[in-house]
Design an enzyme around this catalytic site. Sequence first.
Site, PDB file in Angstrom:
ATOM      1  N   HIS A  12       5.773  22.170 -34.877  1.00 59.47           N
ATOM      2  CA  HIS A  12       5.819  22.301 -36.344  1.00 59.47           C
ATOM      3  C   HIS A  12       5.941  20.949 -37.047  1.00 59.47           C
ATOM      4  CE1 HIS A  12      10.398  23.032 -35.554  1.00 59.47           C
ATOM      5  NE2 HIS A  12      10.181  21.744 -35.763  1.00 59.47           N
ATOM      6  N   HIS A  59      15.987  22.535 -40.620  1.00 63.82           N
ATOM      7  CA  HIS A  59      16.122  21.078 -40.501  1.00 63.82           C
ATOM      8  C   HIS A  59      16.937  20.500 -41.667  1.00 63.82           C
ATOM      9  CE1 HIS A  59      12.565  21.977 -38.033  1.00 63.82           C
ATOM     10  NE2 HIS A  59      12.719  20.821 -37.422  1.00 63.82           N
ATOM     11  N   HIS A 193       9.851  15.856 -27.625  1.00 67.41           N
ATOM     12  CA  HIS A 193       9.859  14.787 -28.624  1.00 67.41           C
ATOM     13  C   HIS A 193      11.276  14.320 -28.920  1.00 67.41           C
ATOM     14  CE1 HIS A 193      10.200  18.359 -31.272  1.00 67.41           C
ATOM     15  NE2 HIS A 193      10.384  17.625 -32.346  1.00 67.41           N
ATOM     16  N   GLU A 240      13.976  21.974 -29.087  1.00 66.46           N
ATOM     17  CA  GLU A 240      13.422  23.064 -29.919  1.00 66.46           C
ATOM     18  C   GLU A 240      12.702  24.123 -29.066  1.00 66.46           C
ATOM     19  OE1 GLU A 240      12.696  20.639 -34.135  1.00 66.46           O
ATOM     20  OE2 GLU A 240      11.013  20.930 -32.781  1.00 66.46           O
TER      21      GLU A 240
HETATM   22  C1  DHB Z   1       8.516  15.563 -36.074  1.00 65.03           C
HETATM   23  C2  DHB Z   1       8.653  16.681 -35.222  1.00 65.03           C
HETATM   24  C3  DHB Z   1       9.504  17.724 -35.590  1.00 65.03           C
HETATM   25  O1  DHB Z   1       9.716  18.829 -34.805  1.00 65.03           O
HETATM   26  C4  DHB Z   1      10.192  17.700 -36.796  1.00 65.03           C
HETATM   27  O2  DHB Z   1      10.955  18.753 -37.132  1.00 65.03           O
HETATM   28  C5  DHB Z   1      10.058  16.598 -37.633  1.00 65.03           C
HETATM   29  C6  DHB Z   1       9.227  15.526 -37.272  1.00 65.03           C
HETATM   30  C7  DHB Z   1       7.592  14.442 -35.718  1.00 65.03           C
HETATM   31  O3  DHB Z   1       7.111  14.345 -34.579  1.00 65.03           O
HETATM   32  O4  DHB Z   1       7.308  13.629 -36.617  1.00 65.03           O
HETATM   33 FE    FE Z   2      11.429  20.044 -35.633  1.00 61.02          FE
END
Ligand code: DHB
Ligand code: FE
Length: 285
Positions: A12, A59, A193, A240
């Site tokens: 997302h 978030h 990530h 996540e």
């Molecule tokens: C990014 C990924 C995320 O899941 C999020 O909530 C905010 C930013 C990103 O990779 O920039």
């Molecule tokens: Fe996220």
Amino acid sequence: MAQIIGGFFTSHVPAIGGALAKGLQQDPYWKPFFDGYPPVKAWTSAVKPDVVVVFYNDHGLNFFLDKMPTFAVGAAAEYPNADEGWGLPIYKTFEGYPELSWHIIEHLVNSEFDVVTCQQMLIDHGASIPFELGWAEDNDRTFKLIPININTVQHPLPSPKRCLALGRAVAEALESWGGDERVVVVGTGGLSHQLDGERAGHINKEYDTFCMDNMGPDPDAITAKSSLDIVELAGSQGVEVLNWLAARGAIGGDVKEITRNYHIPISNTAASTLVLERLEAVPAE
Ligand code: DHB
Ligand code: FE
């Protein structure tokens, strides 16, 4: 009982909203990512759900570090979208389904999941971007939404096992519902990530492949690791994947894979897409 058709899983990343607003789908950076979604859109157009249950993490829009529920279930008549600071367009308000939300909440509390109930809830990029990606523009999105938030942000996090069990309890609630609506489950975020700290940019393709390979046939295999193990493996935001595990639980039963895509990176994220269809859609009674 409701008919659980299957589930759609996707990253997302907020930058996706910016790329969509600028029409960058054919841009070389974005194309391999957006190319993963036409089969998803074809599937959501074909199955036409009446209800979507989305598992995602807030978030900082509804819940901040000062008050952080582990599990929170929406029970509102509508869910407006809002931007918590990314400069994204504001998307259409989602229609809620309070009666089914309360049925799910009753079942969860009776099953000893002491969830927070939210009669007002805003939707952030964690739930808005997946619908921009997975539903075709000419698809009128007449479904009713049930948002379920999982804390993947503020430690201590719930365990993978607990998130899968939460999803399975939601599947039981859907199966004991009086209506015969067609339900699609959505799980958002991930895969690997990490947005900040010394390991910012951390991605783990091997672990992501393990998750995507097991999500359908053997999600319990993913619960062998703790949430802290997953932070280590997949990054502090890679956890996540807990939303995916809960969504997989809520599909229930056996599933077949309809489509998947995996592309590194979009922004800081291993961008991932998966659709799983339940093998025997539960017939309406
Ligand atoms: C990014 C990924 C995320 O899941 C999020 O909530 C905010 C930013 C990103 O990779 O920039
Ligand atoms: Fe996220």
